[in-house]
Design a protein around this motif. Structure first.
Motif, short mmCIF file in Angstrom:
data_model
loop_
_atom_site.label_atom_id
_atom_site.label_comp_id
_atom_site.label_asym_id
_atom_site.label_seq_id
_atom_site.Cartn_x
_atom_site.Cartn_y
_atom_site.Cartn_z
N ALA A 152 -5.22 4.55 -0.41
CA ALA A 152 -6.49 4.14 0.20
C ALA A 152 -7.50 5.29 0.16
CB ALA A 152 -6.26 3.70 1.65
N PHE A 153 -7.03 6.51 0.39
CA PHE A 153 -7.94 7.67 0.33
C PHE A 153 -8.49 7.86 -1.07
CE2 PHE A 153 -8.96 12.13 -0.21
CZ PHE A 153 -9.71 12.40 0.93
N ALA A 154 -7.63 7.66 -2.07
CA ALA A 154 -8.08 7.80 -3.46
C ALA A 154 -9.14 6.76 -3.80
CB ALA A 154 -6.89 7.66 -4.41
N ALA A 155 -9.02 5.54 -3.22
CA ALA A 155 -9.97 4.47 -3.52
C ALA A 155 -11.26 4.60 -2.73
CB ALA A 155 -9.31 3.12 -3.24
N SER A 156 -11.17 4.99 -1.44
CA SER A 156 -12.36 5.07 -0.58
C SER A 156 -12.28 6.30 0.31
CB SER A 156 -12.48 3.81 0.28
OG SER A 156 -12.48 2.64 -0.51
N PRO A 157 -12.47 7.49 -0.24
CA PRO A 157 -12.31 8.71 0.56
C PRO A 157 -13.25 8.80 1.75
CG PRO A 157 -13.29 9.20 -1.59
CD PRO A 157 -12.81 7.78 -1.64
N ALA A 158 -14.48 8.34 1.61
CA ALA A 158 -15.44 8.44 2.71
C ALA A 158 -15.04 7.58 3.90
CB ALA A 158 -16.83 8.05 2.22
N VAL A 159 -14.39 6.46 3.64
CA VAL A 159 -13.98 5.55 4.70
C VAL A 159 -12.68 6.01 5.35
CG1 VAL A 159 -13.25 3.19 5.20
CG2 VAL A 159 -15.15 3.60 3.63
N ILE A 160 -11.75 6.51 4.56
CA ILE A 160 -10.41 6.84 5.05
C ILE A 160 -10.35 8.25 5.65
CG2 ILE A 160 -7.99 7.03 4.41
CD1 ILE A 160 -9.17 4.19 4.33
N ALA A 161 -11.17 9.17 5.14
CA ALA A 161 -11.10 10.57 5.57
C ALA A 161 -11.23 10.75 7.09
CB ALA A 161 -12.17 11.39 4.85
N PRO A 162 -12.17 10.08 7.79
CA PRO A 162 -12.26 10.27 9.24
C PRO A 162 -10.98 9.88 9.97
CG PRO A 162 -14.23 9.18 8.41
CD PRO A 162 -13.24 9.20 7.28
N VAL A 163 -10.33 8.83 9.52
CA VAL A 163 -9.10 8.36 10.17
C VAL A 163 -8.00 9.40 10.00
CG1 VAL A 163 -7.36 6.54 10.24
CG2 VAL A 163 -9.75 5.96 9.75
#
Length: 399
Positions: A152-163
């Motif tokens: 998921a981080f590889a696909a959407s780093p901006a969305v997953i990084a905060p979590v």
């Protein structure tokens, strides 16, 4: 000057201590793994409404079970849903017969748990399964879910990084709250995405409700879901839960505990609940001295957890709706982070026994592969192959 009639501060603190411990146990248990439960139920065919109903059902059944067992036996007996079992469902996927067949499998699991309490030989049969193989099967099931934060981080780093960042910080300072905090961060991410996309849920979607499903039985679901789910629940929840309680000086009554959790599972199954069982890891929150200095009063913590779970049940529809509207990968990330500790413990248990290590590795790989043969999921075949390999490779006595 008359003496004050107010209770001593220490007495008041001691009275509130088990109540707060129970609330913490329920809050941590719910927020740290409900995403896994919803993921598992959806994977075996539940609609968003049916998954929300299942979350509501297991909250209520385990709450009632805790209230009864804690008060009846004056012990801090806490119950939980089977998080490893939900992870197994997520790895199994849809089976022949769809969601009604999965519900039928949940009923079978409940009946097997009741039978385990009534018939000691069945319990002995489960305990005879090598721990390394049971743990290897569980680790294989967990691996794909635990990889979700990476993909998921590889696909959407901006969305997953905060979590992931919030989880990492809390891992450093307060591990107990790491996953709940990650869910809090995910909630903010989801909220921003929902508002930006103008997809705000209606008020009716947030009201808890039950969806009744008539159970249907297929041999694929019984073998592919019921048997692995029963084994995982017993090996990873009920038996360790008994051991944790014993470490704090409590002898949990086996037959009543299995009867309550088994009957609760049977009742909750048509409403979508997969299984309830003795709490294992979270059992210490109510049974440890931090719950109360007096062991005879720690049952209040379990009772408090039961009452708080009834309140949390009212949130079932809201959190299920939140999950349904979440951006891709966010909920899976929270679920994967929640299971990392369980994966680590399972791998350690699987590889501890050197004599059966090859069989355990094969069990792990087959379970992780996700293959299905004759409509039966990989967890069952992993255990079968592991048992066969362990028997073939076992050293034979020299005559």
């Amino acid at each position: 000057m008359p003496e004050s009639t107010d209770p001593a501060p220490d007495a008041t603190a001691n009275a509130l201590q088990p109540i707060s411990a129970g609330i913490v146990a329920a809050l941590v248990g719910f927020t740290s793994s409900f995403a896994v439960v919803l993921t598992g139920l959806r994977a075996v065919g539940a609609s968003p409404a049916e998954a929300a109903s299942g979350l509501l059902a297991i909250c209520v059944t385990q709450a009632i079970g805790m209230l009864y067992l804690a008060r009846r036996y004056r012990q801090p007996i806490t119950l939980a849903w089977s998080t490893p079992g939900a992870a197994l469902l997520a790895g199994t996927g849809a089976v022949a017969g769809g969601w009604p067949a999965a519900v039928g499998a949940f009923v079978v699991v409940g009946l097997l748990v009741v039978a385990t309490g009534m018939w000691p030989r069945l319990g002995a049969l489960i305990t005879s399964i090598p721990t390394s193989l049971a743990q290897a099967m569980l680790a294989g099931v967990l691996l794909p879910l635990c990889l979700k934060p990476v993909t998921a981080f590889a696909a959407s780093p901006a969305v997953i990084a905060p979590v992931v960042l919030v989880w990492l910080v809390l891992q450093r300072y307060s591990k107990r709250w790491a996953v709940p905090a990650a869910f809090g961060a995910a909630t903010i991410v989801i909220g921003i995405d929902v508002i930006a996309g103008d997809r705000v849920p209606s008020a009716s979607e947030l009201i808890p409700r039950v969806d009744f499903t008539v159970p249907h039985w297929t041999w694929q679901a019984i073998i592919g879901i019921a048997l692995p789910l029963y084994i995982v629940t017993m090996a990873s929840q009920n038996i360790p839960g008994m051991a944790v309680m014993k470490s704090f000086g409590y002898d949990v009554p086996w037959r009543p505990a299995m009867s309550v959790t088994g009957i609760g599972t049977v009742i909750g199954a048509p409403l979508g609940g997969h299984t309830i069982n003795l709490a294992a890891i979270s059992a210490a929150l109510a049974a440890a001295p931090t719950a109360h200095p007096d062991p005879r009063k720690r049952w209040i913590a379990a009772s408090s957890a039961g009452w708080f779970y009834l309140l949390l049940a009212l949130c079932s529809a809201a959190v299920a709706t939140l999950v349904a509207v979440a951006p891709a990968g966010v909920v899976e990330t929270v679920a994967g982070l929640a299971l990392l500790g369980t994966l680590g413990a399972s791998l350690a248990g699987a590889l501890r026994d050197e004599t059966g290590r090859e069989a355990a590795i094969a069990t792990f790989l087959i379970a992780a592969s996700g293959i299905g043969i004759f409509g039966i999921g990989s967890a069952f075949w992993a255990l079968v192959v592991g048992l066969v390999l362990r028997w073939v490779l076992a050293p034979r006595p020299i005559e």
